[in-house]
Design a protein around this motif. Structure first.
Motif, PDB file in Angstrom:
ATOM      1  N   ALA A 146       0.837  -1.192   0.000  1.00 43.64           N
ATOM      2  CA  ALA A 146       0.000   0.000   0.000  1.00 43.64           C
ATOM      3  C   ALA A 146       0.872   1.242   0.000  1.00 43.64           C
ATOM      4  CB  ALA A 146      -0.909   0.008   1.222  1.00 43.64           C
ATOM      5  N   TYR A 147       0.624   2.115  -0.951  1.00 51.35           N
ATOM      6  CA  TYR A 147       1.291   3.405  -1.052  1.00 51.35           C
ATOM      7  C   TYR A 147       0.286   4.428  -0.573  1.00 51.35           C
ATOM      8  CZ  TYR A 147       3.779   7.292  -3.332  1.00 51.35           C
ATOM      9  OH  TYR A 147       4.450   8.452  -3.606  1.00 51.35           O
ATOM     10  N   VAL A 148       0.588   5.093   0.536  1.00 54.33           N
ATOM     11  CA  VAL A 148      -0.353   6.041   1.131  1.00 54.33           C
ATOM     12  C   VAL A 148       0.177   7.458   0.934  1.00 54.33           C
ATOM     13  CG1 VAL A 148      -1.501   6.776   3.259  1.00 54.33           C
ATOM     14  CG2 VAL A 148      -1.160   4.342   2.804  1.00 54.33           C
ATOM     15  N   ILE A 149      -0.543   8.226   0.149  1.00 53.00           N
ATOM     16  CA  ILE A 149      -0.192   9.622  -0.105  1.00 53.00           C
ATOM     17  C   ILE A 149      -0.514  10.422   1.150  1.00 53.00           C
ATOM     18  CG2 ILE A 149      -0.741  11.654  -1.487  1.00 53.00           C
ATOM     19  CD1 ILE A 149      -1.474   9.675  -3.756  1.00 53.00           C
ATOM     20  N   THR A 150       0.405  11.281   1.528  1.00 50.16           N
ATOM     21  CA  THR A 150       0.247  11.939   2.826  1.00 50.16           C
ATOM     22  C   THR A 150       0.205  13.455   2.755  1.00 50.16           C
ATOM     23  OG1 THR A 150       2.634  11.735   3.098  1.00 50.16           O
ATOM     24  CG2 THR A 150       1.276  10.047   4.119  1.00 50.16           C
ATOM     25  N   GLY A 151      -0.199  13.981   1.658  1.00 48.26           N
ATOM     26  CA  GLY A 151      -0.287  15.436   1.569  1.00 48.26           C
ATOM     27  C   GLY A 151      -0.874  15.874   0.257  1.00 48.26           C
ATOM     28  N   ASP A 152      -0.578  17.110  -0.102  1.00 48.56           N
ATOM     29  CA  ASP A 152      -1.154  17.666  -1.319  1.00 48.56           C
ATOM     30  C   ASP A 152      -0.391  17.267  -2.571  1.00 48.56           C
ATOM     31  OD1 ASP A 152       1.031  19.156  -0.584  1.00 48.56           O
ATOM     32  OD2 ASP A 152       0.185  21.069  -1.189  1.00 48.56           O
ATOM     33  N   ILE A 153       0.754  16.627  -2.409  1.00 53.78           N
ATOM     34  CA  ILE A 153       1.479  16.067  -3.547  1.00 53.78           C
ATOM     35  C   ILE A 153       1.614  14.572  -3.302  1.00 53.78           C
ATOM     36  CG2 ILE A 153       2.712  18.154  -4.247  1.00 53.78           C
ATOM     37  CD1 ILE A 153       5.093  17.220  -2.618  1.00 53.78           C
ATOM     38  N   PRO A 154       1.610  13.771  -4.336  1.00 49.41           N
ATOM     39  CA  PRO A 154       1.560  12.312  -4.156  1.00 49.41           C
ATOM     40  C   PRO A 154       2.891  11.682  -3.739  1.00 49.41           C
ATOM     41  CG  PRO A 154       1.473  12.853  -6.479  1.00 49.41           C
ATOM     42  CD  PRO A 154       1.450  14.152  -5.735  1.00 49.41           C
ATOM     43  N   LEU A 155       3.345  12.060  -2.556  1.00 48.58           N
ATOM     44  CA  LEU A 155       4.519  11.440  -1.958  1.00 48.58           C
ATOM     45  C   LEU A 155       4.074  10.631  -0.753  1.00 48.58           C
ATOM     46  CD1 LEU A 155       7.042  14.433  -1.913  1.00 48.58           C
ATOM     47  CD2 LEU A 155       6.857  12.618  -3.620  1.00 48.58           C
ATOM     48  N   MET A 156       4.867   9.629  -0.409  1.00 54.78           N
ATOM     49  CA  MET A 156       4.601   8.839   0.786  1.00 54.78           C
ATOM     50  C   MET A 156       5.700   9.149   1.795  1.00 54.78           C
ATOM     51  SD  MET A 156       4.085   4.752   1.202  1.00 54.78           S
ATOM     52  CE  MET A 156       4.434   3.968   2.759  1.00 54.78           C
ATOM     53  N   TRP A 157       5.329   9.900   2.829  1.00 57.96           N
ATOM     54  CA  TRP A 157       6.241  10.189   3.925  1.00 57.96           C
ATOM     55  C   TRP A 157       6.112   9.036   4.908  1.00 57.96           C
ATOM     56  CZ3 TRP A 157       9.195  14.733   4.253  1.00 57.96           C
ATOM     57  CH2 TRP A 157       8.963  15.648   3.242  1.00 57.96           C
ATOM     58  N   LEU A 158       7.233   8.472   5.325  1.00 57.99           N
ATOM     59  CA  LEU A 158       7.182   7.312   6.218  1.00 57.99           C
ATOM     60  C   LEU A 158       6.391   7.603   7.482  1.00 57.99           C
ATOM     61  CD1 LEU A 158      10.802   5.857   5.991  1.00 57.99           C
ATOM     62  CD2 LEU A 158       8.719   4.944   4.965  1.00 57.99           C
ATOM     63  N   ARG A 159       6.748   8.655   8.183  1.00 60.71           N
ATOM     64  CA  ARG A 159       6.075   8.981   9.446  1.00 60.71           C
ATOM     65  C   ARG A 159       4.594   9.263   9.217  1.00 60.71           C
ATOM     66  NH1 ARG A 159       8.216  14.108  10.765  1.00 60.71           N
ATOM     67  NH2 ARG A 159       6.713  14.726   9.192  1.00 60.71           N
ATOM     68  N   ASP A 160       4.297  10.111   8.258  1.00 57.18           N
ATOM     69  CA  ASP A 160       2.926  10.560   8.059  1.00 57.18           C
ATOM     70  C   ASP A 160       2.007   9.444   7.574  1.00 57.18           C
ATOM     71  OD1 ASP A 160       4.176  12.883   8.739  1.00 57.18           O
ATOM     72  OD2 ASP A 160       3.807  13.911   6.850  1.00 57.18           O
ATOM     73  N   SER A 161       2.524   8.558   6.730  1.00 59.03           N
ATOM     74  CA  SER A 161       1.673   7.472   6.232  1.00 59.03           C
ATOM     75  C   SER A 161       1.268   6.543   7.370  1.00 59.03           C
ATOM     76  CB  SER A 161       2.375   6.696   5.116  1.00 59.03           C
ATOM     77  OG  SER A 161       3.571   6.098   5.581  1.00 59.03           O
ATOM     78  N   VAL A 162       2.201   6.270   8.263  1.00 55.14           N
ATOM     79  CA  VAL A 162       1.882   5.433   9.418  1.00 55.14           C
ATOM     80  C   VAL A 162       0.925   6.162  10.351  1.00 55.14           C
ATOM     81  CG1 VAL A 162       2.876   4.370  11.482  1.00 55.14           C
ATOM     82  CG2 VAL A 162       3.983   4.051   9.271  1.00 55.14           C
ATOM     83  N   ALA A 163       1.185   7.431  10.601  1.00 55.04           N
ATOM     84  CA  ALA A 163       0.300   8.209  11.477  1.00 55.04           C
ATOM     85  C   ALA A 163      -1.116   8.277  10.897  1.00 55.04           C
ATOM     86  CB  ALA A 163       0.866   9.612  11.667  1.00 55.04           C
ATOM     87  N   GLN A 164      -1.201   8.367   9.589  1.00 53.06           N
ATOM     88  CA  GLN A 164      -2.499   8.494   8.935  1.00 53.06           C
ATOM     89  C   GLN A 164      -3.375   7.258   9.121  1.00 53.06           C
ATOM     90  OE1 GLN A 164      -1.850  10.740   5.408  1.00 53.06           O
ATOM     91  NE2 GLN A 164      -3.630   9.874   4.407  1.00 53.06           N
ATOM     92  N   VAL A 165      -2.772   6.084   9.252  1.00 51.97           N
ATOM     93  CA  VAL A 165      -3.573   4.870   9.436  1.00 51.97           C
ATOM     94  C   VAL A 165      -3.640   4.418  10.893  1.00 51.97           C
ATOM     95  CG1 VAL A 165      -3.145   4.114   7.067  1.00 51.97           C
ATOM     96  CG2 VAL A 165      -1.721   3.214   8.929  1.00 51.97           C
ATOM     97  N   THR A 166      -3.026   5.155  11.803  1.00 46.89           N
ATOM     98  CA  THR A 166      -3.050   4.771  13.215  1.00 46.89           C
ATOM     99  C   THR A 166      -4.466   4.592  13.758  1.00 46.89           C
ATOM    100  OG1 THR A 166      -0.858   5.682  13.624  1.00 46.89           O
ATOM    101  CG2 THR A 166      -2.301   5.444  15.538  1.00 46.89           C
ATOM    102  N   PRO A 167      -5.450   5.440  13.403  1.00 53.99           N
ATOM    103  CA  PRO A 167      -6.811   5.201  13.902  1.00 53.99           C
ATOM    104  C   PRO A 167      -7.374   3.839  13.466  1.00 53.99           C
ATOM    105  CG  PRO A 167      -6.646   7.416  13.023  1.00 53.99           C
ATOM    106  CD  PRO A 167      -5.370   6.706  12.663  1.00 53.99           C
ATOM    107  N   TYR A 168      -6.856   3.297  12.402  1.00 50.56           N
ATOM    108  CA  TYR A 168      -7.330   1.996  11.922  1.00 50.56           C
ATOM    109  C   TYR A 168      -6.915   0.850  12.845  1.00 50.56           C
ATOM    110  CZ  TYR A 168      -8.353   4.202   7.362  1.00 50.56           C
ATOM    111  OH  TYR A 168      -8.844   4.978   6.343  1.00 50.56           O
ATOM    112  N   LEU A 169      -5.955   1.078  13.728  1.00 54.37           N
ATOM    113  CA  LEU A 169      -5.539   0.013  14.655  1.00 54.37           C
ATOM    114  C   LEU A 169      -6.698  -0.461  15.517  1.00 54.37           C
ATOM    115  CD1 LEU A 169      -2.017   1.251  15.789  1.00 54.37           C
ATOM    116  CD2 LEU A 169      -2.529  -0.781  14.409  1.00 54.37           C
ATOM    117  N   SER A 170      -7.620   0.444  15.829  1.00 55.98           N
ATOM    118  CA  SER A 170      -8.750   0.041  16.679  1.00 55.98           C
ATOM    119  C   SER A 170      -9.727  -0.883  15.955  1.00 55.98           C
ATOM    120  CB  SER A 170      -9.475   1.265  17.228  1.00 55.98           C
ATOM    121  OG  SER A 170     -10.001   2.023  16.166  1.00 55.98           O
ATOM    122  N   ILE A 171      -9.626  -0.969  14.631  1.00 55.91           N
ATOM    123  CA  ILE A 171     -10.473  -1.894  13.870  1.00 55.91           C
ATOM    124  C   ILE A 171      -9.600  -2.870  13.068  1.00 55.91           C
ATOM    125  CG2 ILE A 171     -12.571  -0.484  13.775  1.00 55.91           C
ATOM    126  CD1 ILE A 171     -11.661   0.581  11.043  1.00 55.91           C
TER     127      ILE A 171
END
Length: 176
Positions: A54-79
């Motif tokens: 999974a490539y997760v875009i983390t801003g207004d340009i289609p880059l994948m920042w390591l920290r931000d991509s993980v932070a972006q899916v952190t709420p998904y840990l509860s499900i």
């Protein structure tokens, strides 16, 4: 469905989590949570079928920042017991391993050089001086980028008890 097809959107799990969060917080906070939870799945997630990552875009340009991509899916840990969420998180962690092994000092990555479709077809001398490559968009060591990956890997394993994604590649990643 083949194993490498994108996971199915986990609508029921999203709805349960939204109801749980919205019962505790203001309407404004609820609306913001609903938008961001679903927006990550609907607009930021790109499934790479060739390697089931999974490539997760983390801003207004289609880059994948390591920290931000993980932070972006952190709420998904509860499900994270939802099979689609498992595929997403495991795919994201496997993609992060690809990037970290490629450049442990990199903090953001891209799938292609002309990631924003502005006609960039080669790297400049300045790009090379900055440590950039076709896939490395930012070559500036940020310890939190690696720390978020390690932390999220640990939290995911504790939450789900799933280790099937922990291949020899994870060991190689930690050795980098």
């Amino acid at each position: 469905r083949s194993d490498h097809e994108p996971p199915i959107r986990p609508t029921d799990s999203f709805q349960r989590l939204i109801q749980e969060v919205c019962a505790k917080y203001s309407d404004k906070a609820c609306e913001l949570f609903k938008f961001t939870l679903v927006d990550t799945w609907d607009r930021a997630l790109n499934w790479i079928q060739e390697d089931d990552t999974a490539y997760v875009i983390t801003g207004d340009i289609p880059l994948m920042w390591l920290r931000d991509s993980v932070a972006q899916v952190t709420p998904y840990l509860s499900i994270a017991n939802d099979p689609s969420i498992q595929r997403l998180i495991e795919g994201l962690l496997r993609r992060a391993m690809v990037w970290i092994k490629m450049d442990p000092y990199g903090s953001s990555f891209r799938m292609e050089l002309d990631f924003d479709h502005k006609g960039k077809n080669r790297l400049t001398d300045w790009d090379f001086e900055c440590g950039r490559t076709v896939h490395v968009a930012m070559h500036n060591y940020e310890i939190d980028s690696l720390a978020y990956f390690v932390r999220h890997s640990d939290l995911y394993c504790k939450r789900t008890k799933r280790t099937c994604w922990m291949t020899i590649e994870l060991e190689k990643t930690f050795k980098v």
